[in-house]
Design an enzyme around this catalytic site. Structure first.
Site, PDB file in Angstrom:
ATOM      1  N   VAL A   6       0.873  -1.165   0.000  1.00  0.00           N
ATOM      2  CA  VAL A   6       0.000   0.000   0.000  1.00  0.00           C
ATOM      3  C   VAL A   6       0.912   1.218   0.000  1.00  0.00           C
ATOM      4  O   VAL A   6       2.096   1.118   0.330  1.00  0.00           O
ATOM      5  CB  VAL A   6      -0.975   0.027   1.207  1.00  0.00           C
ATOM      6  CG1 VAL A   6      -2.023  -1.070   1.096  1.00  0.00           C
ATOM      7  CG2 VAL A   6      -0.219  -0.079   2.528  1.00  0.00           C
ATOM      8  N   SER A   7       0.380   2.360  -0.372  1.00  0.00           N
ATOM      9  CA  SER A   7       1.227   3.533  -0.588  1.00  0.00           C
ATOM     10  C   SER A   7       1.625   4.295   0.670  1.00  0.00           C
ATOM     11  O   SER A   7       2.627   4.998   0.671  1.00  0.00           O
ATOM     12  CB  SER A   7       0.536   4.501  -1.551  1.00  0.00           C
ATOM     13  OG  SER A   7       0.357   3.868  -2.796  1.00  0.00           O
TER      14      SER A   7
END
Length: 182
Positions: free
Chosen positions: A8-9
């Site tokens: 995930v970022s």
């Protein structure tokens, strides 16, 4: 061995959806990064690449979780291939053991890169609109009570710039920008 990679970022985002997908796919080892996919400089990705062995399969939920541009994607796949490791992307149903899978990987990699470019373009456009409306002014300026004193000491040769930067606990670029402003 089936090895999963989840990304995930940001630290705030939740990986649970991807982790559940990996569990359903029978993954026995899982590597999770909470960092942007803009490049391959990711700690868990590096660990994964060092961990994999001949005969393993790396599984991702989607290509965009593995790489955000075609060049990085193809380089990562080449590293896996050199170790005789297969790659599977569940969402896109890509399996690199087939010529069609390799072709589709390249196409989807280009689409992931395009998606990232669109995100950056929208972000730049949004910032520009906010600036024009006076709503965006950038990062707040760092204010230190002893900044001017230390800048003068550096100019007079009383201390080094490095020492002043360490005392102020600011970046070099901030220090030199403020030095040049005076």
């Amino acid at each position: 061995m089936k090895i999963g990679y989840v990304r995930v970022s940001t630290l705030e985002q939740n990986t649970m959806r991807q982790e559940i997908a990996m569990e359903k796919l029978g993954v026995t080892e899982l590597f999770i990064d909470k960092i942007s996919g803009k490049n391959t400089d990711r700690p868990e990705l590096k660990r994964l690449l060092n961990f994999v062995r001949k005969g393993d399969t790396v599984i991702v939920e989607s290509i965009s979780r593995f790489a955000r541009n075609t060049k990085d994607l193809l380089e990562l796949i080449e590293i896996l291939k050199s170790k005789d490791v297969e790659f599977v992307s569940e969402k896109e149903k890509i399996d690199t053991t087939t010529p069609t899978g390799k072709f589709m990987l390249t196409i989807f990699g280009a689409v992931a890169e395009l998606e990232r470019d669109y995100i950056l373009q929208r972000q730049r456009e949004g910032i520009e609109i906010a600036k024009n409306e006076g709503k965006y002014k950038g990062r707040k300026r760092i204010e230190k009570s002893n900044l001017n004193t230390l800048l003068n000491k550096v100019r007079n040769g009383e201390i080094t710039a490095t020492k002043a930067i360490n005392i102020l606990k600011i970046s070099k670029s901030t220090f030199y920008r403020r030095l040049n402003e005076q």
